[in-house]
Design a protein around this motif. Structure first.
Motif, PDB file in Angstrom:
ATOM      1  N   ILE A  18      58.852  28.121 -22.812  1.00 35.92           N
ATOM      2  CA  ILE A  18      57.808  29.060 -23.229  1.00 35.92           C
ATOM      3  C   ILE A  18      56.470  28.650 -22.629  1.00 35.92           C
ATOM      4  O   ILE A  18      55.726  29.498 -22.112  1.00 35.92           O
ATOM      5  N   ILE A  19      56.174  27.372 -22.662  1.00 35.33           N
ATOM      6  CA  ILE A  19      54.928  26.869 -22.065  1.00 35.33           C
ATOM      7  C   ILE A  19      54.890  27.222 -20.582  1.00 35.33           C
ATOM      8  O   ILE A  19      53.877  27.709 -20.065  1.00 35.33           O
ATOM      9  N   LYS A  20      56.004  27.017 -19.898  1.00 36.36           N
ATOM     10  CA  LYS A  20      56.063  27.289 -18.460  1.00 36.36           C
ATOM     11  C   LYS A  20      55.868  28.781 -18.171  1.00 36.36           C
ATOM     12  O   LYS A  20      55.127  29.142 -17.245  1.00 36.36           O
ATOM     13  N   VAL A  21      56.501  29.626 -18.953  1.00 32.06           N
ATOM     14  CA  VAL A  21      56.352  31.079 -18.765  1.00 32.06           C
ATOM     15  C   VAL A  21      54.893  31.489 -18.959  1.00 32.06           C
ATOM     16  O   VAL A  21      54.335  32.250 -18.156  1.00 32.06           O
ATOM     17  N   LYS A  22      54.274  30.993 -20.021  1.00 31.67           N
ATOM     18  CA  LYS A  22      52.864  31.328 -20.286  1.00 31.67           C
ATOM     19  C   LYS A  22      51.957  30.804 -19.163  1.00 31.67           C
ATOM     20  O   LYS A  22      51.025  31.480 -18.744  1.00 31.67           O
ATOM     21  N   ARG A  23      52.235  29.581 -18.687  1.00 31.56           N
ATOM     22  CA  ARG A  23      51.433  29.001 -17.603  1.00 31.56           C
ATOM     23  C   ARG A  23      51.577  29.827 -16.331  1.00 31.56           C
ATOM     24  O   ARG A  23      50.587  30.161 -15.666  1.00 31.56           O
ATOM     25  N   ASN A  24      52.810  30.188 -16.002  1.00 34.49           N
ATOM     26  CA  ASN A  24      53.044  30.995 -14.801  1.00 34.49           C
ATOM     27  C   ASN A  24      52.395  32.368 -14.915  1.00 34.49           C
ATOM     28  O   ASN A  24      51.898  32.911 -13.926  1.00 34.49           O
ATOM     29  N   GLY A  46      56.702  16.942 -18.397  1.00 37.78           N
ATOM     30  CA  GLY A  46      57.690  16.513 -19.381  1.00 37.78           C
ATOM     31  C   GLY A  46      57.873  17.516 -20.502  1.00 37.78           C
ATOM     32  O   GLY A  46      58.986  17.745 -20.977  1.00 37.78           O
ATOM     33  N   VAL A  47      56.781  18.146 -20.920  1.00 40.67           N
ATOM     34  CA  VAL A  47      56.851  19.182 -21.955  1.00 40.67           C
ATOM     35  C   VAL A  47      57.682  20.355 -21.444  1.00 40.67           C
ATOM     36  O   VAL A  47      58.602  20.827 -22.115  1.00 40.67           O
ATOM     37  N   GLU A  48      57.369  20.816 -20.245  1.00 41.44           N
ATOM     38  CA  GLU A  48      58.069  21.978 -19.696  1.00 41.44           C
ATOM     39  C   GLU A  48      59.553  21.697 -19.471  1.00 41.44           C
ATOM     40  O   GLU A  48      60.370  22.609 -19.532  1.00 41.44           O
ATOM     41  N   GLN A  49      59.906  20.448 -19.225  1.00 41.04           N
ATOM     42  CA  GLN A  49      61.306  20.082 -19.012  1.00 41.04           C
ATOM     43  C   GLN A  49      62.019  19.723 -20.309  1.00 41.04           C
ATOM     44  O   GLN A  49      63.207  19.413 -20.304  1.00 41.04           O
ATOM     45  N   GLY A  50      61.298  19.780 -21.425  1.00 46.43           N
ATOM     46  CA  GLY A  50      61.905  19.476 -22.714  1.00 46.43           C
ATOM     47  C   GLY A  50      62.115  17.995 -22.959  1.00 46.43           C
ATOM     48  O   GLY A  50      62.937  17.605 -23.778  1.00 46.43           O
ATOM     49  N   ARG A  51      61.368  17.158 -22.267  1.00 43.51           N
ATOM     50  CA  ARG A  51      61.507  15.710 -22.423  1.00 43.51           C
ATOM     51  C   ARG A  51      60.463  15.117 -23.359  1.00 43.51           C
ATOM     52  O   ARG A  51      60.477  13.921 -23.608  1.00 43.51           O
ATOM     53  N   ARG A  52      59.551  15.936 -23.869  1.00 43.59           N
ATOM     54  CA  ARG A  52      58.474  15.455 -24.748  1.00 43.59           C
ATOM     55  C   ARG A  52      58.542  16.149 -26.098  1.00 43.59           C
ATOM     56  O   ARG A  52      58.738  17.360 -26.175  1.00 43.59           O
ATOM     57  N   ASN A  53      58.379  15.356 -27.148  1.00 42.36           N
ATOM     58  CA  ASN A  53      58.267  15.888 -28.501  1.00 42.36           C
ATOM     59  C   ASN A  53      56.777  15.922 -28.823  1.00 42.36           C
ATOM     60  O   ASN A  53      56.175  14.900 -29.113  1.00 42.36           O
ATOM     61  N   LEU A  54      56.193  17.092 -28.732  1.00 44.64           N
ATOM     62  CA  LEU A  54      54.741  17.248 -28.829  1.00 44.64           C
ATOM     63  C   LEU A  54      54.207  17.020 -30.235  1.00 44.64           C
ATOM     64  O   LEU A  54      54.854  17.374 -31.210  1.00 44.64           O
ATOM     65  N   SER A  55      52.996  16.497 -30.296  1.00 43.54           N
ATOM     66  CA  SER A  55      52.283  16.395 -31.569  1.00 43.54           C
ATOM     67  C   SER A  55      51.567  17.719 -31.830  1.00 43.54           C
ATOM     68  O   SER A  55      51.351  18.522 -30.917  1.00 43.54           O
ATOM     69  N   LYS A  69      47.198  31.879 -29.133  1.00 44.23           N
ATOM     70  CA  LYS A  69      47.198  31.239 -30.440  1.00 44.23           C
ATOM     71  C   LYS A  69      48.465  30.391 -30.547  1.00 44.23           C
ATOM     72  O   LYS A  69      49.520  30.789 -30.039  1.00 44.23           O
ATOM     73  N   PRO A  70      48.396  29.252 -31.200  1.00 46.16           N
ATOM     74  CA  PRO A  70      49.591  28.410 -31.327  1.00 46.16           C
ATOM     75  C   PRO A  70      50.784  29.166 -31.916  1.00 46.16           C
ATOM     76  O   PRO A  70      51.923  28.954 -31.488  1.00 46.16           O
ATOM     77  N   GLU A  71      50.510  30.055 -32.851  1.00 47.27           N
ATOM     78  CA  GLU A  71      51.619  30.788 -33.471  1.00 47.27           C
ATOM     79  C   GLU A  71      52.369  31.673 -32.473  1.00 47.27           C
ATOM     80  O   GLU A  71      53.540  31.971 -32.669  1.00 47.27           O
ATOM     81  N   GLU A  72      51.701  32.080 -31.389  1.00 49.91           N
ATOM     82  CA  GLU A  72      52.384  32.860 -30.358  1.00 49.91           C
ATOM     83  C   GLU A  72      53.466  32.036 -29.670  1.00 49.91           C
ATOM     84  O   GLU A  72      54.506  32.567 -29.292  1.00 49.91           O
ATOM     85  N   LEU A  73      53.201  30.744 -29.498  1.00 50.89           N
ATOM     86  CA  LEU A  73      54.198  29.873 -28.879  1.00 50.89           C
ATOM     87  C   LEU A  73      55.413  29.731 -29.782  1.00 50.89           C
ATOM     88  O   LEU A  73      56.557  29.789 -29.316  1.00 50.89           O
ATOM     89  N   PHE A  74      55.165  29.570 -31.084  1.00 52.15           N
ATOM     90  CA  PHE A  74      56.269  29.425 -32.024  1.00 52.15           C
ATOM     91  C   PHE A  74      57.013  30.746 -32.223  1.00 52.15           C
ATOM     92  O   PHE A  74      58.234  30.757 -32.335  1.00 52.15           O
ATOM     93  N   ALA A  75      56.286  31.842 -32.246  1.00 52.93           N
ATOM     94  CA  ALA A  75      56.926  33.146 -32.426  1.00 52.93           C
ATOM     95  C   ALA A  75      57.884  33.442 -31.278  1.00 52.93           C
ATOM     96  O   ALA A  75      58.957  34.010 -31.495  1.00 52.93           O
TER      97      ALA A  75
END
Length: 91
Positions: A18-24, A46-55, A69-75
């Motif tokens: 999702i992060i990668k799609v939004k960034r692109n 690492g986040v985009e590859q799923g190797r990081r557990n974000l805070s 908004k952060p909730e858009e990422l979770f939604a």
């Protein structure tokens, strides 16, 4: 992925995608996103590859840098995805 269960690894990969799609969609590089968020480029990779557990704080920084908004990422994680067997699945 060492240290994560299969279901946890799927969640991290889905969130990273999702992060990668939004960034692109913004047309920016990982380096630009990292600069905007105040994080290191390799961390974003690492986040985009799923190797990081974000805070929570880093999620907020990344959301702000992506101008969402952060909730858009979770939604986006709860939008049904097509599995290989044709069933819909939420992450």
């Amino acid at each position: 992925m060492p240290g994560y269960s299969q279901s946890d690894a799927r969640v991290l990969k889905a969130f990273g995608a999702i992060i990668k799609v939004k960034r692109n969609a913004l047309g920016i590089s990982q380096e630009e996103l990292a600069d905007r968020a105040g994080l290191h480029r390799t961390y974003i990779g690492g986040v985009e590859q799923g190797r990081r557990n974000l805070s929570l704080l880093n999620i907020l920084k990344i959301a702000g840098a992506l101008e969402v908004k952060p909730e858009e990422l979770f939604a986006a994680m709860h939008e049904p995805k097509k599995c290989t067997q044709g069933h819909e699945k939420e992450f």
